[in-house]
Motif scaffolding. Structure first.
Motif, PDB file in Angstrom:
ATOM      1  N   GLU A 174       3.602 -43.051 -33.941  1.00 25.54           N
ATOM      2  CA  GLU A 174       4.611 -42.716 -34.942  1.00 25.54           C
ATOM      3  C   GLU A 174       3.982 -42.540 -36.325  1.00 25.54           C
ATOM      4  O   GLU A 174       4.350 -41.622 -37.069  1.00 25.54           O
ATOM      5  CB  GLU A 174       5.683 -43.806 -34.976  1.00 25.54           C
ATOM      6  CG  GLU A 174       6.536 -43.850 -33.722  1.00 25.54           C
ATOM      7  CD  GLU A 174       7.617 -44.896 -33.793  1.00 25.54           C
ATOM      8  OE1 GLU A 174       7.687 -45.609 -34.810  1.00 25.54           O
ATOM      9  OE2 GLU A 174       8.400 -45.015 -32.830  1.00 25.54           O
ATOM     10  N   VAL A 175       3.036 -43.411 -36.675  1.00 20.23           N
ATOM     11  CA  VAL A 175       2.366 -43.299 -37.979  1.00 20.23           C
ATOM     12  C   VAL A 175       1.573 -41.999 -38.057  1.00 20.23           C
ATOM     13  O   VAL A 175       1.618 -41.284 -39.073  1.00 20.23           O
ATOM     14  CB  VAL A 175       1.450 -44.520 -38.221  1.00 20.23           C
ATOM     15  CG1 VAL A 175       0.583 -44.312 -39.463  1.00 20.23           C
ATOM     16  CG2 VAL A 175       2.289 -45.785 -38.370  1.00 20.23           C
ATOM     17  N   LEU A 176       0.858 -41.669 -37.001  1.00 24.59           N
ATOM     18  CA  LEU A 176       0.058 -40.439 -37.016  1.00 24.59           C
ATOM     19  C   LEU A 176       0.944 -39.194 -37.004  1.00 24.59           C
ATOM     20  O   LEU A 176       0.592 -38.179 -37.605  1.00 24.59           O
ATOM     21  CB  LEU A 176      -0.896 -40.415 -35.821  1.00 24.59           C
ATOM     22  CG  LEU A 176      -2.120 -41.327 -35.944  1.00 24.59           C
ATOM     23  CD1 LEU A 176      -2.921 -41.316 -34.655  1.00 24.59           C
ATOM     24  CD2 LEU A 176      -2.997 -40.884 -37.122  1.00 24.59           C
ATOM     25  N   ARG A 177       2.067 -39.282 -36.314  1.00 24.08           N
ATOM     26  CA  ARG A 177       2.987 -38.134 -36.325  1.00 24.08           C
ATOM     27  C   ARG A 177       3.460 -37.855 -37.752  1.00 24.08           C
ATOM     28  O   ARG A 177       3.596 -36.700 -38.163  1.00 24.08           O
ATOM     29  CB  ARG A 177       4.182 -38.411 -35.414  1.00 24.08           C
ATOM     30  CG  ARG A 177       5.175 -37.248 -35.340  1.00 24.08           C
ATOM     31  CD  ARG A 177       6.309 -37.597 -34.389  1.00 24.08           C
ATOM     32  NE  ARG A 177       7.298 -36.540 -34.355  1.00 24.08           N
ATOM     33  CZ  ARG A 177       7.229 -35.458 -33.608  1.00 24.08           C
ATOM     34  NH1 ARG A 177       6.191 -35.270 -32.817  1.00 24.08           N
ATOM     35  NH2 ARG A 177       8.182 -34.546 -33.645  1.00 24.08           N
ATOM     36  N   ARG A 178       3.661 -38.922 -38.524  1.00 26.77           N
ATOM     37  CA  ARG A 178       4.128 -38.767 -39.911  1.00 26.77           C
ATOM     38  C   ARG A 178       3.016 -38.302 -40.836  1.00 26.77           C
ATOM     39  O   ARG A 178       3.197 -37.392 -41.641  1.00 26.77           O
ATOM     40  CB  ARG A 178       4.683 -40.114 -40.395  1.00 26.77           C
ATOM     41  CG  ARG A 178       5.234 -40.091 -41.818  1.00 26.77           C
ATOM     42  CD  ARG A 178       5.481 -41.517 -42.280  1.00 26.77           C
ATOM     43  NE  ARG A 178       4.229 -42.257 -42.427  1.00 26.77           N
ATOM     44  CZ  ARG A 178       4.124 -43.575 -42.275  1.00 26.77           C
ATOM     45  NH1 ARG A 178       5.182 -44.306 -41.937  1.00 26.77           N
ATOM     46  NH2 ARG A 178       2.959 -44.172 -42.437  1.00 26.77           N
ATOM     47  N   ASP A 179       1.818 -38.936 -40.714  1.00 26.42           N
ATOM     48  CA  ASP A 179       0.745 -38.697 -41.688  1.00 26.42           C
ATOM     49  C   ASP A 179      -0.291 -37.672 -41.228  1.00 26.42           C
ATOM     50  O   ASP A 179      -1.123 -37.238 -42.036  1.00 26.42           O
ATOM     51  CB  ASP A 179       0.034 -40.014 -42.014  1.00 26.42           C
ATOM     52  CG  ASP A 179       0.949 -41.004 -42.725  1.00 26.42           C
ATOM     53  OD1 ASP A 179       1.950 -40.544 -43.315  1.00 26.42           O
ATOM     54  OD2 ASP A 179       0.681 -42.207 -42.666  1.00 26.42           O
ATOM     55  N   GLN A 180      -0.292 -37.341 -39.940  1.00 29.97           N
ATOM     56  CA  GLN A 180      -1.160 -36.314 -39.369  1.00 29.97           C
ATOM     57  C   GLN A 180      -2.640 -36.709 -39.291  1.00 29.97           C
ATOM     58  O   GLN A 180      -3.257 -36.591 -38.253  1.00 29.97           O
ATOM     59  CB  GLN A 180      -1.010 -34.973 -40.123  1.00 29.97           C
ATOM     60  CG  GLN A 180       0.389 -34.389 -40.065  1.00 29.97           C
ATOM     61  CD  GLN A 180       0.781 -33.953 -38.662  1.00 29.97           C
ATOM     62  OE1 GLN A 180       0.044 -33.215 -38.010  1.00 29.97           O
ATOM     63  NE2 GLN A 180       1.931 -34.415 -38.193  1.00 29.97           N
ATOM     64  N   LEU A 181      -3.225 -37.170 -40.399  1.00 26.74           N
ATOM     65  CA  LEU A 181      -4.652 -37.514 -40.422  1.00 26.74           C
ATOM     66  C   LEU A 181      -4.862 -38.776 -41.242  1.00 26.74           C
ATOM     67  O   LEU A 181      -4.381 -38.879 -42.374  1.00 26.74           O
ATOM     68  CB  LEU A 181      -5.478 -36.367 -41.031  1.00 26.74           C
ATOM     69  CG  LEU A 181      -6.969 -36.633 -41.226  1.00 26.74           C
ATOM     70  CD1 LEU A 181      -7.667 -36.775 -39.886  1.00 26.74           C
ATOM     71  CD2 LEU A 181      -7.601 -35.511 -42.044  1.00 26.74           C
ATOM     72  N   LEU A 182      -5.572 -39.748 -40.664  1.00 31.20           N
ATOM     73  CA  LEU A 182      -5.850 -41.002 -41.355  1.00 31.20           C
ATOM     74  C   LEU A 182      -7.256 -41.479 -40.998  1.00 31.20           C
ATOM     75  O   LEU A 182      -7.767 -41.195 -39.908  1.00 31.20           O
ATOM     76  CB  LEU A 182      -4.854 -42.094 -40.941  1.00 31.20           C
ATOM     77  CG  LEU A 182      -3.432 -42.030 -41.498  1.00 31.20           C
ATOM     78  CD1 LEU A 182      -2.575 -43.075 -40.808  1.00 31.20           C
ATOM     79  CD2 LEU A 182      -3.420 -42.225 -43.000  1.00 31.20           C
ATOM     80  N   ALA A 183      -7.854 -42.214 -41.938  1.00 34.42           N
ATOM     81  CA  ALA A 183      -9.068 -42.935 -41.598  1.00 34.42           C
ATOM     82  C   ALA A 183      -8.706 -44.074 -40.652  1.00 34.42           C
ATOM     83  O   ALA A 183      -7.612 -44.644 -40.742  1.00 34.42           O
ATOM     84  CB  ALA A 183      -9.733 -43.484 -42.849  1.00 34.42           C
ATOM     85  N   VAL A 184      -9.625 -44.408 -39.759  1.00 39.44           N
ATOM     86  CA  VAL A 184      -9.372 -45.481 -38.813  1.00 39.44           C
ATOM     87  C   VAL A 184      -9.079 -46.783 -39.569  1.00 39.44           C
ATOM     88  O   VAL A 184      -8.204 -47.557 -39.186  1.00 39.44           O
ATOM     89  CB  VAL A 184     -10.564 -45.649 -37.855  1.00 39.44           C
ATOM     90  CG1 VAL A 184     -10.393 -46.891 -36.980  1.00 39.44           C
ATOM     91  CG2 VAL A 184     -10.719 -44.408 -36.985  1.00 39.44           C
TER      92      VAL A 184
END
Length: 266
Positions: free
Chosen positions: A22-32
């Protein structure tokens, strides 16, 4: 497509992994490291989760970052299964807890009900009636389960059967519990669907089940869709991830709908 549906319908993710999605769906790209902080877990834990998600083809990892996989080529059911995943899986688990070994159940097609089928795999000697080929495949492997699959016009995106032949088949049965999916819960019109064929299947079960359970996450609250499927007076239990408030809560109470609220984070 069948292979992709099998992968998505058997995700077996825990609540933390579903939250990652869900977090990645919202933000698309994140550092680990950012993702670990957002979920308040250790780097080791997040990397272990990401290895699993990457192996399932759900995320892309590169140089300390993780990216939401572009799923623009996915079929509609595949995309819906990733929407509010943690909530749907929690709702599915709660619905499965309502079903006993040896019970007769109906499940229609839909992302939440696909998770319900997965959650029911531990049950024995079920009699299952469905218009979904993927749900039938899931539950036909259960210990002692007997599965009846409706025929009719097959929809490509989710391998579900619709039309007069499917409805005539389904109406031969009397089941203890019908588990119905919903695209929306409207204050005045009740349970709603985006497609006429889905609403027709839901309506065909009225009078053919001792109780009707609807599984719907909070994103469906107050949503008016194309077709009215069931009045709230036909629903015995709503399983959801947030307690309805305001006019929707009043409409459910007027129709004596029991509400079971689950915690996706539990």
């Amino acid at each position: 497509m069948a292979k992709d549906l099998e992968v998505l319908s058997d995700l077996r993710l825990n609540s933390r992994q579903a939250r990652i999605m869900e977090v990645l769906r919202r933000d698309q790209l994140l550092a680990v490291t950012q993702l670990a902080e957002a979920l308040d877990v250790s780097g080791e834990t997040i990397r272990r989760d990401l290895r699993l998600l990457s192996a399932k083809g759900l995320v892309e990892k590169s140089h300390g970052n993780v990216r939401w996989r572009d799923r623009s080529e996915d079929q509609p059911l595949q995309r819906r299964m990733l929407d509010n995943m943690a909530a749907k899986q929690a709702i599915a688990a709660a619905i499965a807890n309502e079903i006993s070994d040896g019970e007769s159940v109906f499940l229609d097609t839909g992302s939440t009900n696909t998770y319900v089928a997965q959650a029911l795999k531990g049950r024995r000697n079920l009699t299952v009636v469905t218009n979904s080929a993927s749900i039938a495949q899931h539950l036909s492997t259960g210990q002692g389960n007997k599965v009846y699959l409706a025929g009719g016009e097959l929809r490509a995106d989710d391998s579900a059967a619709f039309g007069p032949a499917a409805i005539l088949f389904l109406q031969q049965f009397m089941v203890k519990t019908a588990i119905i999916s919903a695209s929306g819960l409207d204050i005045s019109l009740g349970v709603m669907d985006d497609h006429l064929c889905e609403a027709e299947v839901s309506r065909s079960l009225v009078g053919h089940a001792e109780r009707m359970i609807v599984g719907a996450d909070h994103s469906k609250f107050g949503r008016r869709c194309l077709v009215a499927a069931l009045g709230f007076d036909a629903v015995d239990l709503l399983v959801t991830d947030q307690r309805p408030t305001g006019p929707l809560a009043e409409a459910l109470e007027r129709n004596d709908v029991e509400i079971l609220v689950v915690d996706p984070a539990a």
